[in-house]
Scaffold this motif. Sequence first.
Motif, PDB file in Angstrom:
ATOM      1  N   SER B 188       0.826  -1.207   0.000  1.00  0.00           N
ATOM      2  CA  SER B 188       0.000   0.000   0.000  1.00  0.00           C
ATOM      3  C   SER B 188       0.857   1.253   0.000  1.00  0.00           C
ATOM      4  O   SER B 188       2.045   1.204   0.327  1.00  0.00           O
ATOM      5  CB  SER B 188      -0.934  -0.006   1.215  1.00  0.00           C
ATOM      6  OG  SER B 188      -0.188   0.103   2.414  1.00  0.00           O
ATOM      7  N   LYS B 189       0.223   2.340  -0.381  1.00  0.00           N
ATOM      8  CA  LYS B 189       0.918   3.635  -0.380  1.00  0.00           C
ATOM      9  C   LYS B 189       0.674   4.265   0.977  1.00  0.00           C
ATOM     10  O   LYS B 189      -0.477   4.540   1.348  1.00  0.00           O
ATOM     11  CB  LYS B 189       0.339   4.499  -1.504  1.00  0.00           C
ATOM     12  CG  LYS B 189       1.058   5.797  -1.733  1.00  0.00           C
ATOM     13  CD  LYS B 189       0.440   6.520  -2.923  1.00  0.00           C
ATOM     14  CE  LYS B 189       1.200   7.770  -3.278  1.00  0.00           C
ATOM     15  NZ  LYS B 189       0.688   8.352  -4.543  1.00  0.00           N
ATOM     16  N   LYS B 195       5.011   8.732   5.611  1.00  0.00           N
ATOM     17  CA  LYS B 195       5.995   8.448   4.572  1.00  0.00           C
ATOM     18  C   LYS B 195       7.409   8.706   5.079  1.00  0.00           C
ATOM     19  O   LYS B 195       7.601   9.320   6.127  1.00  0.00           O
ATOM     20  CB  LYS B 195       5.695   9.268   3.314  1.00  0.00           C
ATOM     21  CG  LYS B 195       5.935  10.759   3.468  1.00  0.00           C
ATOM     22  CD  LYS B 195       5.524  11.527   2.216  1.00  0.00           C
ATOM     23  CE  LYS B 195       5.941  12.981   2.359  1.00  0.00           C
ATOM     24  NZ  LYS B 195       5.485  13.822   1.232  1.00  0.00           N
ATOM     25  N   TYR B 201       6.674  10.004  -1.910  1.00  0.00           N
ATOM     26  CA  TYR B 201       5.722   9.024  -1.362  1.00  0.00           C
ATOM     27  C   TYR B 201       6.445   7.728  -1.038  1.00  0.00           C
ATOM     28  O   TYR B 201       7.563   7.502  -1.516  1.00  0.00           O
ATOM     29  CB  TYR B 201       4.546   8.769  -2.320  1.00  0.00           C
ATOM     30  CG  TYR B 201       4.920   8.150  -3.634  1.00  0.00           C
ATOM     31  CD1 TYR B 201       5.031   6.757  -3.778  1.00  0.00           C
ATOM     32  CD2 TYR B 201       5.148   8.941  -4.761  1.00  0.00           C
ATOM     33  CE1 TYR B 201       5.374   6.186  -4.993  1.00  0.00           C
ATOM     34  CE2 TYR B 201       5.491   8.380  -5.980  1.00  0.00           C
ATOM     35  CZ  TYR B 201       5.598   7.003  -6.096  1.00  0.00           C
ATOM     36  OH  TYR B 201       5.940   6.439  -7.297  1.00  0.00           O
ATOM     37  N   THR B 202       5.793   6.913  -0.209  1.00  0.00           N
ATOM     38  CA  THR B 202       6.368   5.650   0.250  1.00  0.00           C
ATOM     39  C   THR B 202       5.389   4.514  -0.010  1.00  0.00           C
ATOM     40  O   THR B 202       4.225   4.594   0.368  1.00  0.00           O
ATOM     41  CB  THR B 202       6.655   5.733   1.767  1.00  0.00           C
ATOM     42  OG1 THR B 202       7.766   6.606   1.984  1.00  0.00           O
ATOM     43  CG2 THR B 202       6.995   4.356   2.345  1.00  0.00           C
ATOM     44  N   MET B 203       5.878   3.471  -0.676  1.00  0.00           N
ATOM     45  CA  MET B 203       5.097   2.244  -0.833  1.00  0.00           C
ATOM     46  C   MET B 203       5.614   1.247   0.217  1.00  0.00           C
ATOM     47  O   MET B 203       6.818   1.178   0.451  1.00  0.00           O
ATOM     48  CB  MET B 203       5.280   1.642  -2.219  1.00  0.00           C
ATOM     49  CG  MET B 203       4.917   2.561  -3.370  1.00  0.00           C
ATOM     50  SD  MET B 203       3.169   3.006  -3.405  1.00  0.00           S
ATOM     51  CE  MET B 203       2.410   1.389  -3.673  1.00  0.00           C
ATOM     52  N   HIS B 221      10.701   3.988  -1.635  1.00  0.00           N
ATOM     53  CA  HIS B 221      10.454   5.430  -1.598  1.00  0.00           C
ATOM     54  C   HIS B 221      10.802   6.106  -2.922  1.00  0.00           C
ATOM     55  O   HIS B 221      11.882   5.889  -3.463  1.00  0.00           O
ATOM     56  CB  HIS B 221      11.299   6.092  -0.499  1.00  0.00           C
ATOM     57  CG  HIS B 221      11.284   5.347   0.790  1.00  0.00           C
ATOM     58  ND1 HIS B 221      10.158   5.251   1.573  1.00  0.00           N
ATOM     59  CD2 HIS B 221      12.250   4.652   1.439  1.00  0.00           C
ATOM     60  CE1 HIS B 221      10.445   4.517   2.655  1.00  0.00           C
ATOM     61  NE2 HIS B 221      11.703   4.146   2.593  1.00  0.00           N
TER      62      HIS B 221
END
Lengths: 469, 469
Positions: B188-189, B195, B201-203, B221
């Motif tokens: 998920s993001k 983050k 953004y970070t997954m 990231h």
Amino acid sequence: MSEFSEWFHNILEEAEIIDTRYPVKGMHVWLPQGFKIRKHTLEILKTILDKDHEEVMFPLLIPEDELAKEAIHVKGFEEEVYWVTHGGLTELNKKLALRPTSETAMYPMFSLWVRNHSDLPMRYYQVVNTFRYETKHTRPLIRVREITTFKEAHTVHSSAEETEEQVKEALRIYRQFFDSLGIPYTVSKRPEWDKFPGALYTMAFDTLLPDGKTLQIGTVHNLGQTFAKTFDITYETAEGNHEYVYQTCYGLSDRVIASLIGIHGDDSGLCLPPDVAPYHVVIVPIIFKKGGEVVIDFCKKLQEKLESELNLRVYFDDRDIRAGKKYYEWEMRGIPLRLEVGPRDIENHKIVTFRRESKEKEIIDYDDTTISKTVNNLLDNISTKMREKAWKSLEDHVHHVETLEEASTTISEDGGIVTFDWCGDQECGKEIEEKVNVDILGVQADDENGICINCGKKSKHITLIAKTY
Amino acid sequence: MSEFSEWFHNILEEAEIIDTRYPVKGMHVWLPQGFKIRKHTLEILKTILDKDHEEVMFPLLIPEDELAKEAIHVKGFEEEVYWVTHGGLTELNKKLALRPTSETAMYPMFSLWVRNHSDLPMRYYQVVNTFRYETKHTRPLIRVREITTFKEAHTVHSSAEETEEQVKEALRIYRQFFDSLGIPYTVSKRPEWDKFPGALYTMAFDTLLPDGKTLQIGTVHNLGQTFAKTFDITYETAEGNHEYVYQTCYGLSDRVIASLIGIHGDDSGLCLPPDVAPYHVVIVPIIFKKGGEVVIDFCKKLQEKLESELNLRVYFDDRDIRAGKKYYEWEMRGIPLRLEVGPRDIENHKIVTFRRESKEKEIIDYDDTTISKTVNNLLDNISTKMREKAWKSLEDHVHHVETLEEASTTISEDGGIVTFDWCGDQECGKEIEEKVNVDILGVQADDENGICINCGKKSKHITLIAKTY
């Protein structure tokens, strides 16, 4: 900066071994090519150790009180230990040392692990980073503040005899390891004033770099019961008594890589033993306007063949640049064997081999069924020649002398290592070091009939001296 | 301490994975069995990464001024950075941080390395120890102060599109890696407030432990140009302009091993996927008074056969203790396949197989020419079953809900993960977290027709929430 020193620094940069521009003095970055050499070197070492050692990993940080427990030991390290004093914005209750070596991290745990005589012997090792706040001039891979590749083995035994045996076994292991890298060495027992802090005695491997100075590349310590008593490491004997254990430890560092580079290298750059080179073989296609595809196809198949049949690391260099530029680059990077393939070679069932070690170029017959064997033999031969050449170079620079004057002359004219008779007395040894302006490496052999070069007393030792790193 | 937490702590000790008695809180010792699992896990990971990443190694210590350069980043870490302030007895001019992660160690060097568009993309990784001064309750392998196995990859690109692609590629790599270990996950993001400090953004990959709480096991990231601007990392375009690069980074930690242990384990102890088990196979001889030598001989040959033909790690357990004790021990240690051989089995051309994963015991035909294939198929089947079982267990604990009340009930009764529609607004998200007493893991999918579970606004997101570690 000496000629060698300059060569060494340049080749680390040009061959992409180490980047020394990291903004903390004495701490460096392993670049991809250097990392590969390091990796393959460790693979060889671990294969040897894994036979009867268990690999473990201990924490980096050692509490101040544990480090301080063994007084002689901490005295040896107190001026070069880095201290962590804060976590976040909070001051820690107890300072934590970055391990300079791991006796004081491991042995409190050994005290919990060792219970019964049937637990012994124990043989552990780890490969970790260690830290020394060096105040001397730092040099990449040779004298650094972060030793990124510190292999330390620690063994525990139930008798003094067993530790004596383990010291011999460790010397055998290191000989085997250095031999596989073609690194020549002397083995000697360090003088009292130069032994590991806390050890009964220290055996050391030294090699000789091209500038005539020796480099300590491995040490083996008989620790006796010193640490066992400090850290309360006891075992229950078959008879139900509780006895202190006996211990050894032995270590290697990044200096192994420094030796590889320094000893085998030449004016064209690195020259790497096949077993640790990033690639065993590089294949360079010689492409003219016509027939390019045939050559590419041939080279790819050759690469696959060598990879699958011999498990070799093969690089197929199909970059669109001049062949001469490729040659220069792979020679500088020390790849042991280059194969050149052109369209006419394929027609004539030939390929060209180039050995980095001797710079010999040869046209050989190409046969699909025998090429793997041929390449394998070539690589074996390259390893052997490199080892022989390196040993010869060391032996050429070891001279026996009868007087201190001769020692001085030899060292200043030839560098290298000088052997001589010494009584073994500390005060006398220190005098010799001062007079000749060198370090005593250690005692190499017994000699019942010798006369000490300095004091003239009856001498029992053949000893080594040299300018050292 | 929850039931799982107790089980986890006990098995780490009993199976000799980790010793938690080291005298610094949150720092632990890797024991031989644990180290082997760690090693094989890293081998799998490195084989995947080495295809198009270069392995490197940067120093541990980061100068204070470099760490402080990227303000958002340092803010995220300032409360948990360990500081070295002294070298020996001397106070350092400049404090040095133990890396909490290596952006600020690497990117000043990247600024020197990146010159031209032809240098890009660059993909590096390293596996190192990192440090966090955790103030929360620590747990071995899960929340520690020394992360001994921090794999961090860092990539540099010439366009935003390329970093988007690299993020997808990193997700693919991690999926492949976790799949090979049979570790199920959600991707998920992460919400804005969760983050990576400095990232666009970070997954994140989360898995579910048996106590119903999720564990973050990997993050990817997209750094955009944030660090490029801070550390002045630019390249010359084909047109001769100088532009800032785009970057990604992605990391894994010791938590991979924690997941392996937690997810596959059961009341009998560890249950390890064959690829990472210290041994794929253990052979136990069943010896009666007569015929012992025949059995020993048969087992040794079987061991050699499996080692040479399949390149398996095989342990032949010929210790002089009861077979039942051996069974108990190897089951507890999670060795995937046990082969039992007795004298009558040999006469009848049979052997007994025991699968750790299903605890199924079976008598199979023994044929010298097919046994390797049989064992290989068994191991493959074990890997597949373990992965399927783990995935089913995760999927059984993911529930879609329509109301916050339903979310609360589900989480408190079943634990696990709840999916729901969310508008994506930060304030609304924080409200949800508070009302349900969970964390939002992140946005999993788009849903054009959703209605936010909390504010009732039109929602575009399917989101995950859970109790988290």
